[in-house]
Design a protein around this motif. Structure first.
Motif, mmCIF file in Angstrom:
data_model
loop_
_atom_site.group_PDB
_atom_site.id
_atom_site.type_symbol
_atom_site.label_atom_id
_atom_site.label_comp_id
_atom_site.label_asym_id
_atom_site.label_seq_id
_atom_site.Cartn_x
_atom_site.Cartn_y
_atom_site.Cartn_z
ATOM 1 N N ASN A 120 -5.715 9.364 -3.768
ATOM 2 C CA ASN A 120 -4.736 8.311 -3.498
ATOM 3 C C ASN A 120 -5.329 6.915 -3.707
ATOM 4 O O ASN A 120 -4.681 6.020 -4.255
ATOM 5 C CB ASN A 120 -4.192 8.437 -2.075
ATOM 6 C CG ASN A 120 -3.106 9.493 -1.964
ATOM 7 O OD1 ASN A 120 -2.568 9.938 -2.968
ATOM 8 N ND2 ASN A 120 -2.790 9.898 -0.745
ATOM 9 N N GLU A 121 -6.577 6.718 -3.256
ATOM 10 C CA GLU A 121 -7.185 5.408 -3.409
ATOM 11 C C GLU A 121 -7.439 5.106 -4.887
ATOM 12 O O GLU A 121 -7.246 3.972 -5.345
ATOM 13 C CB GLU A 121 -8.486 5.320 -2.618
ATOM 14 C CG GLU A 121 -9.136 3.943 -2.627
ATOM 15 C CD GLU A 121 -8.261 2.858 -2.022
ATOM 16 O OE1 GLU A 121 -8.485 1.676 -2.341
ATOM 17 O OE2 GLU A 121 -7.347 3.174 -1.219
ATOM 18 N N ARG A 124 -4.157 4.114 -6.341
ATOM 19 C CA ARG A 124 -3.753 2.776 -5.904
ATOM 20 C C ARG A 124 -4.492 1.690 -6.697
ATOM 21 O O ARG A 124 -3.906 0.705 -7.142
ATOM 22 C CB ARG A 124 -4.010 2.607 -4.402
ATOM 23 C CG ARG A 124 -2.989 3.289 -3.513
ATOM 24 C CD ARG A 124 -3.135 2.865 -2.060
ATOM 25 N NE ARG A 124 -4.299 3.451 -1.428
ATOM 26 C CZ ARG A 124 -4.280 4.598 -0.760
ATOM 27 N NH1 ARG A 124 -3.154 5.291 -0.651
ATOM 28 N NH2 ARG A 124 -5.374 5.070 -0.192
ATOM 29 N N TYR A 127 -3.221 1.710 -10.286
ATOM 30 C CA TYR A 127 -1.864 1.147 -10.363
ATOM 31 C C TYR A 127 -1.912 -0.378 -10.300
ATOM 32 O O TYR A 127 -1.271 -1.069 -11.102
ATOM 33 C CB TYR A 127 -0.994 1.697 -9.231
ATOM 34 C CG TYR A 127 0.422 1.155 -9.262
ATOM 35 C CD1 TYR A 127 1.408 1.795 -10.003
ATOM 36 C CD2 TYR A 127 0.766 -0.001 -8.570
ATOM 37 C CE1 TYR A 127 2.706 1.302 -10.053
ATOM 38 C CE2 TYR A 127 2.061 -0.506 -8.609
ATOM 39 C CZ TYR A 127 3.018 0.151 -9.351
ATOM 40 O OH TYR A 127 4.300 -0.348 -9.410
ATOM 41 N N ARG A 128 -2.664 -0.914 -9.342
ATOM 42 C CA ARG A 128 -2.726 -2.372 -9.206
ATOM 43 C C ARG A 128 -3.335 -3.015 -10.451
ATOM 44 O O ARG A 128 -2.873 -4.055 -10.918
ATOM 45 C CB ARG A 128 -3.531 -2.761 -7.963
ATOM 46 C CG ARG A 128 -2.872 -2.365 -6.652
ATOM 47 C CD ARG A 128 -3.390 -3.200 -5.486
ATOM 48 N NE ARG A 128 -4.821 -3.105 -5.310
ATOM 49 C CZ ARG A 128 -5.424 -2.211 -4.526
ATOM 50 N NH1 ARG A 128 -4.704 -1.314 -3.867
ATOM 51 N NH2 ARG A 128 -6.741 -2.210 -4.399
ATOM 52 N N ASN A 142 2.779 4.702 -7.895
ATOM 53 C CA ASN A 142 1.702 5.510 -8.486
ATOM 54 C C ASN A 142 1.948 7.008 -8.364
ATOM 55 O O ASN A 142 1.069 7.813 -8.668
ATOM 56 C CB ASN A 142 0.344 5.143 -7.871
ATOM 57 C CG ASN A 142 0.248 5.462 -6.385
ATOM 58 O OD1 ASN A 142 0.693 6.508 -5.928
ATOM 59 N ND2 ASN A 142 -0.360 4.552 -5.627
ATOM 60 N N THR A 172 1.592 3.236 0.669
ATOM 61 C CA THR A 172 0.663 4.236 0.138
ATOM 62 C C THR A 172 0.853 4.460 -1.354
ATOM 63 O O THR A 172 -0.122 4.610 -2.102
ATOM 64 C CB THR A 172 0.840 5.575 0.879
ATOM 65 O OG1 THR A 172 0.694 5.358 2.286
ATOM 66 C CG2 THR A 172 -0.182 6.597 0.406
ATOM 67 N N TYR A 173 2.104 4.465 -1.797
ATOM 68 C CA TYR A 173 2.386 4.832 -3.191
ATOM 69 C C TYR A 173 3.033 3.705 -3.995
ATOM 70 O O TYR A 173 3.287 3.886 -5.185
ATOM 71 C CB TYR A 173 3.294 6.070 -3.223
ATOM 72 C CG TYR A 173 2.730 7.239 -2.456
ATOM 73 C CD1 TYR A 173 1.620 7.938 -2.934
ATOM 74 C CD2 TYR A 173 3.286 7.639 -1.240
ATOM 75 C CE1 TYR A 173 1.092 9.004 -2.234
ATOM 76 C CE2 TYR A 173 2.761 8.710 -0.524
ATOM 77 C CZ TYR A 173 1.664 9.393 -1.024
ATOM 78 O OH TYR A 173 1.144 10.447 -0.315
ATOM 79 N N TYR A 174 3.326 2.574 -3.346
ATOM 80 C CA TYR A 174 3.937 1.418 -4.017
ATOM 81 C C TYR A 174 5.308 1.753 -4.610
ATOM 82 O O TYR A 174 5.705 1.189 -5.637
ATOM 83 C CB TYR A 174 3.016 0.858 -5.110
ATOM 84 C CG TYR A 174 1.626 0.525 -4.636
ATOM 85 C CD1 TYR A 174 1.418 -0.150 -3.435
ATOM 86 C CD2 TYR A 174 0.507 0.883 -5.382
ATOM 87 C CE1 TYR A 174 0.130 -0.462 -2.988
ATOM 88 C CE2 TYR A 174 -0.781 0.572 -4.953
ATOM 89 C CZ TYR A 174 -0.958 -0.098 -3.743
ATOM 90 O OH TYR A 174 -2.216 -0.403 -3.311
#
Length: 535
Positions: A120-121, A124, A127-128, A142, A172-174
């Motif tokens: 997940n990290e 993230r 994605y950013r 994401n 968490t997932y945007y």
């Protein structure tokens, strides 16, 4: 091309899917350049849009010399203190390079011992970084999996409130506000329908017989792999009927043999739902359909079956005689799928029927008493934009089907649109939030509400497929196969049995796709199921 290098053999699929979501028209190559190397191995960037380097390290000493980006901290990277705690941390850094020159980078720490949180990290961060570089955001953030509703469903089962779930998904997932609300609304609807069906998800993992694939009941899928013609975008296990017309009875012989033998392996209770799909099941002649349905009734106890669906699918395969057979055998739900109500598009994609034939088939089914009819449409078909999709929605609204499933086009590897990309390179595949919102508005105005959702790879606009239905006309089988809470026993060429065991464990048993191989190896297909069910 976009090149990605990772210094570990992990998360390649997730990275590839997320990069493709931002750049759907680009080829993406993901390589692992070595175990625990520093990720600085130089790969050629000639002709590339950009190059991504993903580096994992296991502790502070390994990460020495790299400062934790202040921006990463502000975006949720956890503060870390203490040697023991740091030794349990995984450090991630992503560099984006153009022509061998670094343009952007992001880095963060996460728990090394928690693979899920590490993934997940990573997503993230990626994605950013891609959002900053491209200036784009994605409706599903994401998330790259096909079942986003499983996240709110799991949290609902833990007692979370809708507002807390929404906050968690966005942070968490945007996920966008609109897709977050859609996922939560559908999860609540699914939960209500599953409770009515008598399925208790919360019992998962607490069943005494922890290897029993029927602990939560089962549903039955039967595959008929023939179609009148193969659509330009199709990648399903379908074969043109013209090539196999003389072999359909032989295929049925083997399918019914598989059905008879597998039925002997089952416990006493019958299926909760039955779904006959394909292909196009209504390519069968009336007497062939009669034979198939009679055998199902002989082999399985249908007295408690709550839904029996036949995917009539192609309007050019439907006749009064075939619908009469379905009605006589108590089929409760059928699909008549136009995909579009624009004749020019139908002609181009290889649908050998007219808009008028779709209407005729639909109203014929109504005349014969079918009161639960689904219609599929596809958004993102070649050459179709908002005006063409709106025309389709206007026509469907006037017909008033009981459910509409809106698919975002997913052009998979096997589809002819990809195999002949040079021939079709001038095509445009348009989808947007505005188009998806417009289809949702039309369904709402027609009294249909969203009840299930799933996503696919390479989907136009990175959107989703959504089923809308009026009260009491929801496709229960669709929910069951998406939420993976019940065993799906699947028969026929290309059919995939999915055993759902307590504790959220999934075991798959595949039938071969090729029709000739299926018939030649039918006893092997039966043995695979026997072994999978009881060994």
């Amino acid at each position: 091309m976009i090149q990605v290098s990772l210094n570990r053999q992990c998360f390649q699929y997730d990275v590839h899917s997320l990069v493709r979501a931002f750049y759907p028209g680009e080829e993406v190559r993901v390589d692992c350049v070595g175990t625990e190397c520093d990720g600085t191995d130089s790969l050629s960037t000639d002709g590339e849009l950009f190059f991504l380097r993903v580096v994992f390290k296991r502790n502070r000493e390994a990460a020495e010399g790299f400062a934790l980006d202040v921006n990463a901290q502000e975006n949720g990277a956890s503060a870390v203190s203490g040697t023991d705690e740091m030794n349990r941390q995984s450090w991630i850094r992503i560099d984006l390079c153009v022509n061998a020159e670094e343009k952007l980078h992001m880095e963060s720490f996460c728990c090394e011992e928690d693979r899920h949180e590490t993934k997940n990290e990573l997503k993230r961060l990626l994605y950013r970084l891609l959002s900053d570089y491209s200036g784009k955001t994605l409706p599903w953030g994401n998330l790259t999996g096909i079942r986003p509703t499983k996240i709110p469903m799991a949290l609902l089962n833990q007692g979370w409130k809708n507002s807390a779930i929404a906050d968690y998904m966005r942070k968490t997932y945007y996920t966008s506000n609109e897709k977050t609300a859609l996922a939560i609304a559908i999860a609540n609807r699914e939960r209500y329908l599953l409770e009515k069906l008598g399925l208790n998800q919360e019992a998962a993992g607490r069943c005494a017989a922890d290897t029993d694939p029927f602990w939560n009941g089962y549903s039955l899928y039967i595959g008929i792999p023939f179609c009148p013609s193969i659509c330009l975008y199709c990648s399903f296990s379908s074969s043109p009927l013209a090539l196999w017309k003389n072999q359909v009875d032989a295929y049925l012989d083997h399918l019914l043999h598989e059905m008879e033998q597998v039925a002997k392996l089952l416990p006493g209770r019958g299926p909760d739902t039955v779904y006959i799909g394909g292909g196009t099941p209504t390519t069968l002649e009336p007497e062939q359909m009669e034979r198939l349905l009679s055998k199902i009734e002989t082999c399985f106890d249908l007295s408690h079956t709550q839904e029996f669906t036949v995917e009539a699918g192609r309007p050019d395969s439907i006749s009064r005689e075939k619908l009469a057979v379905l009605k006589r055998h108590g089929i409760t739900r059928i699909s008549i799928n136009p995909q579009t109500m624009n004749q020019e598009t139908l002609d181009f994609i290889g649908r050998k029927h007219t808009v008028e034939e779709t209407k005729e088939a639909f109203f014929l089914a109504r005349e014969l008493g079918f009161d639960n009819i689904n219609m599929d449409l596809i958004v993102g078909l070649p050459g179709e934009g908002a005006p063409e999709v709106e025309h389709t929605m206007q026509v469907l609204s006037g017909m008033a089907p009981d459910s509409i499933t809106v698919h975002s086009l997913a052009v998979k590897r096997a589809a002819r649109l990809r195999l002949f990309r040079e021939e079709h390179k001038e095509l445009t595949f348009e989808n947007s939030s505005a188009i998806m919102d417009m289809t949702a508005a039309y369904t709402q105005k027609a009294g249909l509400h969203p009840y299930y959702l799933y996503r696919q790879k390479n989907m136009a606009g990175n959107f989703e497929n959504v089923g809308y239905a009026r009260e009491g006309c929801e496709g229960l089988y669709n929910i069951l196969i998406m939420e993976e809470i019940q065993t799906i026993l699947a028969l026929g060429a290309g059919a995939s049995t999915k055993l759902v065991l307590p504790g959220n464990r999934i075991r798959r048993i595949e039938n071969v796709k090729d029709i000739k191989n299926y018939m030649e190896r039918i006893d092997e297909m039966i043995e695979r199921k026997r072994a999978g069910l009881y060994e």
